[in-house]
Design a protein around this motif. Structure first.
Motif, mmCIF file in Angstrom:
data_model
loop_
_atom_site.group_PDB
_atom_site.id
_atom_site.type_symbol
_atom_site.label_atom_id
_atom_site.label_comp_id
_atom_site.label_asym_id
_atom_site.label_seq_id
_atom_site.Cartn_x
_atom_site.Cartn_y
_atom_site.Cartn_z
ATOM 1 N N LEU A 62 33.963 2.221 -17.297
ATOM 2 C CA LEU A 62 32.569 2.280 -17.772
ATOM 3 C C LEU A 62 31.604 2.471 -16.612
ATOM 4 C CD1 LEU A 62 32.882 -0.752 -20.156
ATOM 5 C CD2 LEU A 62 32.414 1.544 -20.922
ATOM 6 N N CYS A 63 30.656 3.356 -16.810
ATOM 7 C CA CYS A 63 29.610 3.522 -15.799
ATOM 8 C C CYS A 63 28.829 2.207 -15.725
ATOM 9 C CB CYS A 63 28.678 4.663 -16.189
ATOM 10 S SG CYS A 63 27.158 4.673 -15.226
ATOM 11 N N PRO A 64 28.719 1.594 -14.552
ATOM 12 C CA PRO A 64 28.035 0.290 -14.484
ATOM 13 C C PRO A 64 26.524 0.403 -14.689
ATOM 14 C CG PRO A 64 28.873 0.952 -12.334
ATOM 15 C CD PRO A 64 29.265 2.020 -13.275
ATOM 16 N N TYR A 67 26.846 2.161 -18.918
ATOM 17 C CA TYR A 67 28.013 1.730 -19.720
ATOM 18 C C TYR A 67 28.657 2.852 -20.537
ATOM 19 C CZ TYR A 67 26.040 -2.679 -18.310
ATOM 20 O OH TYR A 67 25.517 -3.689 -17.562
#
Lengths: 101, 281
Positions: A62-64, A67
């Motif tokens: 997940l892209c921090p 998301y």
């Protein structure tokens, strides 16, 4: 001695997406608004923006920042090219997320 | 709802986006969580416990975590009995115990143990009475039997009253020290076992080092608490060495007529045995 807390292993079970969307309607203040926007990534069918295929969040990277879920292999491609997240166009360190995967 | 729910969600999002997550599982890393979302280790664990109570997270734990629980229970109890922390600090420690107890499925009930510092005066009085019994014994041959027995009866009567008021606190101290020594021995044995395993494997695994360092710090904390107990006992019993050294003689002389003397000396001898582990370790 309390370092031993690190020996606790957690497993994500149950429908956490429902939990997240439920909370986003009960909060207040600007922090809540930001998270609501971010939590959109968990709503509906999860689709990896790279190959447009369905992806299970618990198996995804997940892209921090926003998301957005990516397949591990797709994230590796982004990492190898030092590309930014295709959705938010902000996060560009996918190499950190796929290290060892 | 509210704060607990929000922190639960923040934790959940942190777990989901953690690059160390492997499939559905991840090791609980309070340092990493604090670095990402701030806050303290135990607040994070409380938030994860709230997630587990909602059926969103399941815990898996090893023997080391169970030992940590046992250590925290013993430490909180000892610190309370020895009066090393105030009630607010003890309450904070017990909150940790309750949280970890929920993870392990172990209930914890706080007992109302008497604190030694609250009973220093009566313990000093006991010390004085035992000193008198010893002196009486030493001077036995110098006085007539009649005088000896009259004085002994008087001293034993005063001693009986004092013993009655020290029973609770001595029992609490003995029990707390017994748990402390037991936990210290278990941690020490586990440390040796783990070190042996590391040597056999010939590997310096990060996990094993974490466990070894934790056990060592646990043993050191137990030793520190025992030292505090030793200091406190010697404050309460200024003639501790004399009392312990003469316990057998006092017992054989007075216990047949006054069984409470036997009981209290047994308590004190046990306490001394546990304090003596300080010099053995």
């Amino acid at each position: 001695m309390e370092e031993l807390l690190k020996r606790l292993r957690l497993e994500i079970v149950g429908d956490f997406r429902q939990y997240l969307s439920k909370i986003e309607q009960t909060g207040d203040g600007s922090w809540e608004v930001v998270l609501t926007e971010r939590a959109d990534a968990f709503a509906g069918t999860m689709e990896c923006p790279v190959d447009r295929e369905e992806v299970r969040v618990e198996d995804a990277v997940l892209c921090p920042t926003c998301y957005t879920p990516y397949h591990v292999d797709c994230a590796k491609i982004l990492a190898s090219r030092s590309e930014k997240c295709w959705k938010c166009d902000r996060f560009d360190r996918f190499d950190l997320l796929v290290r060892g995967k | 709802m509210g704060l607990e729910h929000e922190s639960g969600r923040r934790i959940l999002i942190s777990i989901l986006t953690d690059p160390h997550r492997s499939g559905k599982t991840i090791y609980f890393d309070p340092d990493a969580l604090s670095a990402r979302i701030g806050g303290q280790s135990w607040d994070h664990l409380e938030a994860v416990v709230s997630l587990s109570e909602r059926g969103l997270v399941k815990f898996y734990f090893t023997r080391e975590v169970e030992l940590l629980f046992r250590f925290l229970v013993t430490k909180a109890r000892s610190e309370h009995v020895l009066g090393l922390r105030d009630q607010d600090e003890i309450a904070t420690e017990l909150r940790k115990v309750v949280t970890l107890g929920k993870v392990l499925g172990k209930a914890f009930e706080r007992s109302a143990d008497p604190r030694v510092p609250d009973h220093i005066e009566v313990l000093r009085a006991l010390s004085t009475q035992l000193g008198k019994l010893f002196k009486l014994l030493e001077g036995k041959k110098l006085v007539s039997k009649e005088v000896y027995e009259r004085v002994a009866a008087s001293v034993l009567s005063d001693t009986a009253n004092v013993v009655q008021s020290t029973e609770g606190v001595l029992s609490s101290l003995r029990s707390a020290l017994s748990d402390l020594v037991e936990v210290m021995n278990v941690l020490s044995q586990e440390r040796s076992r783990t070190a042996e395993l590391r040597d056999k494997l010939g590997l310096n695994l990060e996990e094993l080092e974490l466990i070894l360092n934790s056990y060592s710090s646990g043993v050191n904390e137990c030793r520190h608490l025992l030292q505090e107990a030793d200091r406190l006992v010697r404050t309460a019993f200024p003639n501790w060495e004399e009392v312990i050294g003469s316990a057998d003689r006092i017992r054989s002389e007075f216990a047949p007529k006054a069984p409470f003397v036997d009981a209290v000396l047994k308590q004190l001898t046990k306490i001394n045995e546990m304090l003596a582990t300080l010099s053995q370790a």
